[in-house]
Write an enzyme that holds these catalytic residues in place. Structure first.
Site: not given
Length: 346
Positions: A127, A164, A166, A251
């Site tokens: 990110h 991931d 996200h 995740d």
């Protein structure tokens, strides 16, 4: 077949005990790897801080200086007081060494000293943008590794697969106009950071070199298998990468507190197996995993263990958590059809 890992104890010193992204994530991974004898069967790579001149290939000097000064002042929220992306007095050095660990892993695989490598790093990175970090990330470790492969090692084409929970908005932004890096992300749609629609495909010379697969809540092992067969594998075969880098976030597991996907440890093992086979066929086995998210400690640790055990030749998957409470998954066929049509994967 040598399997390597990159770890530095300083990764544990970037820590806020009240935060969900804290040192015990990596401590649990190391405990499980030790318990299964993995660290005794793999090669530990030396870790050095990334040189500033290479850090500047991705991140603006003014941003790097801001992180350094914040750490020197004792830390705090990266972007504002109370920001969830935190900095501690040791975070700047930890972030420099996390990026350096990825470079070391990439070099070991590229030069043939290791067949596979896993960079067990914190803070995570996907990110992080050139001018700021967010989403628990300070510097973009995998983007720096890809730039290192391109500019230092001479790789002409690098593929990044990001599984991931996200969307890796920072990694996408860094390579959005770059045709030499194929960025492919699977992620849950409708949660942070809100980017990664399947219509986001890159721009200018990089148009088509970004592939997004935004998944509805509930997608798990079967959905990921279909996506690999229908999108990831054909896209990789067409691109012909010389090295495969993976943003490995655990995740998407059904037990993770931040998400709503339903993968299992066995599903992570299957995905790792397919990515490994792809690397063997397309890029002489050159494969580097870089740790990103994962906030259920056992799902994270056993997901990482599954990768190492596979690379070390163990077929049995150690999955103490088992399947999700509900086994039904939404269909991904409509998404696959849209992505295959848009990217001409027919």
């Amino acid at each position: 077949m040598t399997v390597a890992y990159a770890f530095d104890p300083i990764f544990l010193e970037h820590d806020d005990p009240q935060h969900i992204e804290r040192r015990d994530r990596l401590e649990r991974i190391l405990d499980v790897l030790r318990a299964h004898g993995v660290l005794d069967q793999t090669m530990a790579l030396p870790v050095e801080p990334i040189p500033m001149e290479r850090l500047s290939r991705v991140h603006q000097a003014s941003y790097v200086e801001r992180v350094r000064r914040l750490a020197e002042r004792g830390g705090g929220g990266l972007n504002f007081p109370g920001d969830e992306t935190y900095v501690t007095p040791r975070s700047f050095e930890a972030a420099l060494r996390a990026a350096g660990a990825v470079e070391t892993a990439v070099a070991a695989v590229w030069e043939g000293r290791a067949r596979r490598a896993f960079a067990l790093v914190r803070p995570p990175g996907h990110h992080a943008f050139p001018d700021h970090g967010e989403g628990f990330c300070i510097f973009n470790n995998i983007a720096l590794g890809a730039r290192f492969a391109r500019e230092e090692l001479g790789a002409r084409r690098v593929m990044i697969v990001d599984f991931d929970l996200h969307h890796g908005n920072g990694t996408q932004a860094i390579f959005y106009t770059d045709p030499s890096v194929l960025y492919l992300s699977t992620h849950q749609w409708g949660i942070y950071p809100g980017t990664g629609h399947w219509r986001e495909i890159g721009a200018g010379p990089g148009e088509g070199a970004t592939i997004n697969l935004p998944l509805p809540m509930g997608v798990g092992d079967r959905g990921f298998e279909r996506i690999f067969e229908a999108v990831i594998a054909p896209a990789a075969r067409r691109f012909e990468p010389e090295i495969l880098l993976v943003s490995a976030g655990y995740d998407p597991h059904w037990g993770d507190p931040l998400g709503g996907l339903t993968m299992t440890v066995s599903g992570f093992a299957a995905l790792t197996r397919r990515l490994t086979e792809l690397a063997d066929v397309l890029c002489q086995g050159r494969l580097v995993f870089v740790l990103e998210g994962g906030y259920h400690r056992d799902a994270l640790a056993y997901g990482v263990l599954a990768a190492f055990r596979l690379w070390l030749g163990h077929e049995e998957v150690v999955d103490p958590l088992g399947p999700p409470p509900r086994a039904d998954e939404p269909s991904v066929e409509g998404l696959i059809a849209n992505v295959r049509r848009l990217h001409r994967l027919e």
